[in-house]
Each structure stands twice: as structure tokens, then as C-alpha cells.
Design an enzyme around this catalytic site. Sequence first.
Site, PDB file in Angstrom:
ATOM      1  N   LYS A  56     107.746 144.354  52.038  1.00 54.18           N
ATOM      2  CA  LYS A  56     108.455 143.261  52.713  1.00 54.18           C
ATOM      3  C   LYS A  56     108.877 142.163  51.747  1.00 54.18           C
ATOM      4  O   LYS A  56     109.605 141.239  52.132  1.00 54.18           O
ATOM      5  CB  LYS A  56     107.565 142.690  53.818  1.00 54.18           C
ATOM      6  N   GLU A 107     112.020 140.365  61.618  1.00 53.04           N
ATOM      7  CA  GLU A 107     111.704 141.783  61.495  1.00 53.04           C
ATOM      8  C   GLU A 107     112.952 142.594  61.174  1.00 53.04           C
ATOM      9  O   GLU A 107     114.026 142.373  61.740  1.00 53.04           O
ATOM     10  CB  GLU A 107     111.081 142.284  62.804  1.00 53.04           C
ATOM     11  N   GLU A 130      83.083 135.536  56.967  1.00 54.70           N
ATOM     12  CA  GLU A 130      81.650 135.798  56.858  1.00 54.70           C
ATOM     13  C   GLU A 130      81.300 137.165  57.440  1.00 54.70           C
ATOM     14  O   GLU A 130      80.533 137.933  56.847  1.00 54.70           O
ATOM     15  CB  GLU A 130      80.877 134.708  57.602  1.00 54.70           C
ATOM     16  N   ASN A 141     103.345 150.032  54.825  1.00 53.65           N
ATOM     17  CA  ASN A 141     102.293 149.898  55.831  1.00 53.65           C
ATOM     18  C   ASN A 141     101.169 150.896  55.572  1.00 53.65           C
ATOM     19  O   ASN A 141     101.405 152.009  55.104  1.00 53.65           O
ATOM     20  CB  ASN A 141     102.873 150.139  57.221  1.00 53.65           C
ATOM     21  N   SER A 149      93.983 146.418  59.449  1.00 57.80           N
ATOM     22  CA  SER A 149      93.915 145.375  60.468  1.00 57.80           C
ATOM     23  C   SER A 149      95.290 144.739  60.653  1.00 57.80           C
ATOM     24  O   SER A 149      95.988 144.430  59.695  1.00 57.80           O
ATOM     25  CB  SER A 149      92.892 144.311  60.051  1.00 57.80           C
ATOM     26  N   ILE A 204      97.951 142.816  45.073  1.00 58.93           N
ATOM     27  CA  ILE A 204      98.480 143.690  46.114  1.00 58.93           C
ATOM     28  C   ILE A 204      99.694 143.015  46.738  1.00 58.93           C
ATOM     29  O   ILE A 204      99.585 141.942  47.328  1.00 58.93           O
ATOM     30  CB  ILE A 204      97.430 143.964  47.209  1.00 58.93           C
ATOM     31  N   GLY A 226      96.055 152.252  60.044  1.00 59.02           N
ATOM     32  CA  GLY A 226      94.745 151.788  60.490  1.00 59.02           C
ATOM     33  C   GLY A 226      94.310 150.458  59.929  1.00 59.02           C
ATOM     34  O   GLY A 226      93.213 149.998  60.237  1.00 59.02           O
TER      35      GLY A 226
END
Length: 600
Positions: A400, A533, A306, A438, A443, A396, A441
Site C-alpha cells: 500500500k 481503498e 501487554e 496481505n 490481525s 516491514i 490470518g
Amino acid sequence: MRSPRRAASAAADLALVLLALGIAFWLRFNLDVPDEYLPLLWQSVPWCVAAYAAAFLVTGVWRHVWMYTGLPELRQLGLSIALGAAATAAIVLALRLPYFPRSVLLMQPLVALVLLGGARAVWRTLVERRIGEGTGRRLVVVGSLQDASDALRALKGSQQWQPVGIVSPLPNEAGRAIQNVPVLGGLDSLADACAEAEAQVALVASPPGSPARREALLAATEAGITLLTMPRPDEWLKAEGTGPRKVELEDLLGRAPVQLDVAGLSDLMSGQTVLVTGAGGSIGSELCRQVARFGAARLVCVDVSEYAVYQLEQELRASHPQMEALYYTANVREPERLSAIARKHRPAVVFHAAAYKHVPLMERLNEVEALRTNVVGTLHAARAAGECGARRFVMISTDKAVNPTNVMGASKRLAELVVQATAARYPATHFVSVRFGNVLGSSGSVVPLFTTQIARGGPVTVTHPEIVRYFMTIPEAAQLVLQAGLMGSSGEIFVLDMGEPVRIVELARMLIRLSGHTEQEIPISYTGLRPGEKLYEELLADDETTVPTPHPKLRVAKAGSTLPDVAVIVRWIDAAGALPEDGVLREWLRAQVPEYQPRG
């Protein structure tokens, strides 16, 4: 001539035109005009004034501001003088003034060009000298003469900054000067150049991502020099983008602007309805900005958060008030809600950016959530696009998904296969996936984490000294997603040119230096690789090859994977329950994605 200043400049121009006429007569007769020719001079004066005044009005010369005169204004001035001279000659010859020296008609415009151009040059010089005598902060420009020239033009007339020297990465430019600003040395002498010029600020004019920018950052940090750069093109459109600003990470890692098929994208989206899932996220919100830029008539924004939807609404309402935008709080895991939205608005293009993407979080305790959102949610979005008759569906994906070692990557690879399987069911819709690394910036990415750690005084935590990742800026990623959606055949997977991989420890060092600290003040500590990783990411699986596309930064991945039975996948995930056995889930995922190799 409503402005007194414009009236004064017009009067000065006409006075100089008449002076040029007198000088032309004077030169024609070897600096001594015979008395019998003086009446011819006076008879031609009113016609000359009228002709030149008309030419200046027609060409808009009197709209120019003398202190900003440059080559474009001088070219326009030359054109107006040529028109005025031609009109004067036509009138004089038509009047058949007896014995009028025709060579005067050729010399007069040349003299007028010198006088009028010289007057403007002198005026601009005086104004700039007056401004230069102000209290502007002294700065050194870092970049080649070509790059420095652009920066110096942008700083012209600034009362805040005073360029006093240039530091060039090209050795052969040492000792030269441009716009009276000398080259003081190379990048290795930045500290000495700033000390010599008594400047505490350096302005980096070299292109984004260039080695010169990184070297300048290193030298500036060691010397205690503030490093600035000029705003990016998109920042000039904002109120704060009017002058030099501090260097940011994007300036050091950024690349040349993406060349878009503007005509094709405008045809695809102009006047159309576009739907974006995950619209409140980093990539989704940038996609919304780009879609609005290309003239979409209606933008349907869908996000489970929201607050993210509210923030996006506030931004788009201010920046694109003419566009109809609709904001839905909805989850892609709810097919009925998603289908109802798509059927109501009938989008021509659907961008699917909703996903769980944080590797460690999805690796432990939340594995089934990655499957439900990344796989089943993608299926719901793809089906909704096909059922409503959308022309394009773009998912998108991520680097990975290539030879995945974690649940998040494997779920995105399975999502790619689901999109390819769905494409066969809806031939009228063009389905593609876009893979990239990557995003700076975004999130959950490493950059906000490092920034927070630096603000706390450190340490900055890096998992491994040799770990590398591909990076691109959010606008570049979104623009290439748009471009990929315009190209290729349905079912294809596009791979973005991510440039050269960057060592995460180097990224941390750059951020520490950008914050004005050294590694002694903000230490770097190594914590070890996290579950799932990799040391490095791949953009292509081992059994894949790529083929070029018309766009230099996009390639198409060709893979021989067998497409899954979508119904079987959905049934298994639904039957897995709220907390499935970890080993069972991973074993099933390996069966669906054979290249998935879990790591402890």
C-alpha cells in the site's frame, strides 16, 4: 537381544541363513547332495552363523521392525548379507576345507537375501491386512499418482483411515493403481468416485495452492464430502499434527515452501541478540519464532500491548526454553525507552514490525496517529539500531506504500524514505525495507472478518466484486523478511514475489465452502469501496524498476525519490498537535510523498 521380539527375529534370521546354506548346497548338486559332502555342510554351519550374526549386529539389522520394512531397510539388509557372505567365504577358504564347493559361497547370500527379504515382506503384508480389516473410515485420495503415493505411505498402518480410491487431475492416470488403490477417475468425477467407493471423506494430496485443491473444494462442497489434507511440515512437530486434518485457506492459497539461505541466516543470528518491535503482532510473533529457530542466544521482544507480550512469552517459553527471551512493554513513539532497551542489550539484528496498518481506521480521525507510529516510530527504531551498533535493521513495509491512495500507505512510504535517509547517517548498520501484501490470518485482515461473519450466518461483506489483493501466509512472509535482511545493500527496498492476486469475492467463496456451507446459505453482499481503498494493489511505483536477487522470490526496487529532511518531518508532526486539520495534514503528506493521491 534384551527384547523377546528382537531375540525371536534374530533367531529367525539365523535360521533362514542356515536354510539358505542348505539350499545352496542342494542347488549346487542338482537337488541331491552326495553323502560325502554333508560333513562339509555341517562344518561350515557354526562359521556361517557367527559371520552373519556379527554382520547383522554391526549393520544394525536387528534394530529393524519387520512390519515397517521398506526400501531403506532392505538395502541395509542386503549390505549385511554381503558382509556376512564375505566373512563366511574368508573363514571357509582360510580353513582349507577339502573339496568345499566354492559356488555355494556365491549362491548362499543370494538365497539368504530372498528368504530374509521375503520373510519381512510377508510379515508386513499380513500385519497390514490385519489392520486393513479394521473399522477405519473409507477415504478417497485427490492428487496425481506421485502425490497420492506420498499420502498413502503416510497413512500406512493407520487404523483410523482406509484409502479406497484415487481421483487424479491427470487424465492419463485413469484406470491405473498404486499400492493396490485404483484411480477411480478425474476431479470432475469426485462425487461419483466417493459414491462408488462408499467414502464420505476425500484427502487432498495435491500441493498447496494448486488448482486441483480448489477444484476439489468446489466438488466436495457440492457433494457434501468432508475435505481433509495432510499436515504441513511445521505441524508434524506438534502433537496435533499426526494425521489428516481439515483443509484450511492456507492450503488453497499457499505456495511452495520458501527456500532459505539456512547457513547465512544461522551465521547472522546464531548466538546473537535479536530485537523485534511489534513482537506481539502477527508478523512480529512469527519473526520471533523464526529467529528462535535459527538459534539466537537472546531475543528481545518489544510491543505496546501487554496481552500480546504475555501470549508471546507463554508460547516461546514452552517451545524454546533454552533461549533467553526478554519481554518489554514499550511504545516505539518513546525514543528514550527504545534507545535504552537497545543500548542495554546491543542487538546484532533489529526487525521493526510495529505499525498501524488498518486502512479505514487510519483514514479518518486517526491520521496523525499513523504518522506518529509509522513514520516517527520507525525513525526512533532505526536510530536506536544505528546508535547501538546493530549489524542489520529490517523494516516491514507494505504494497500500500506504492502509489498510495490512503494515509496508512503514504505513511509507510514516508517511513521507507526515512529509513533510507537514516542509513546514510549510520554506515555501520545495514538498513533495508521489505514490501509485501496481505498476510492470511493476520490481525485486522479480511480473513478473520469473513470467518466471524460466516459464524454469525452471514452475510459476508465484500466492498467491490472486482477488488483484488495479493496474499501470502504468515510463515512465508516472515521467512522472506529474514532472507531479505541477509541480502543487498543498505537503503534498499525489497519486493516479495506475492504470486498471483486473488479476487476478494473468490476468497469469500472459498471460506464459505470451507465452513461447509453454500453461497445460498451464506450470501455475499457488496458494500462499496471504503475511503482510500483501491480496487487493486501494486508492488512497485510507476517510476520504479526492479532488479533480481539471488533469491527467486525477492527483487530490489530502484526508485529515484529525493530523501527527506528527517528533522523537518519530525518537527512538523510534533507541531501538528493532537487533532490537526484534516486537509492540512493530507496536503503536507502529499508534499512529502508526491505519488500520494488521496481518494474520497
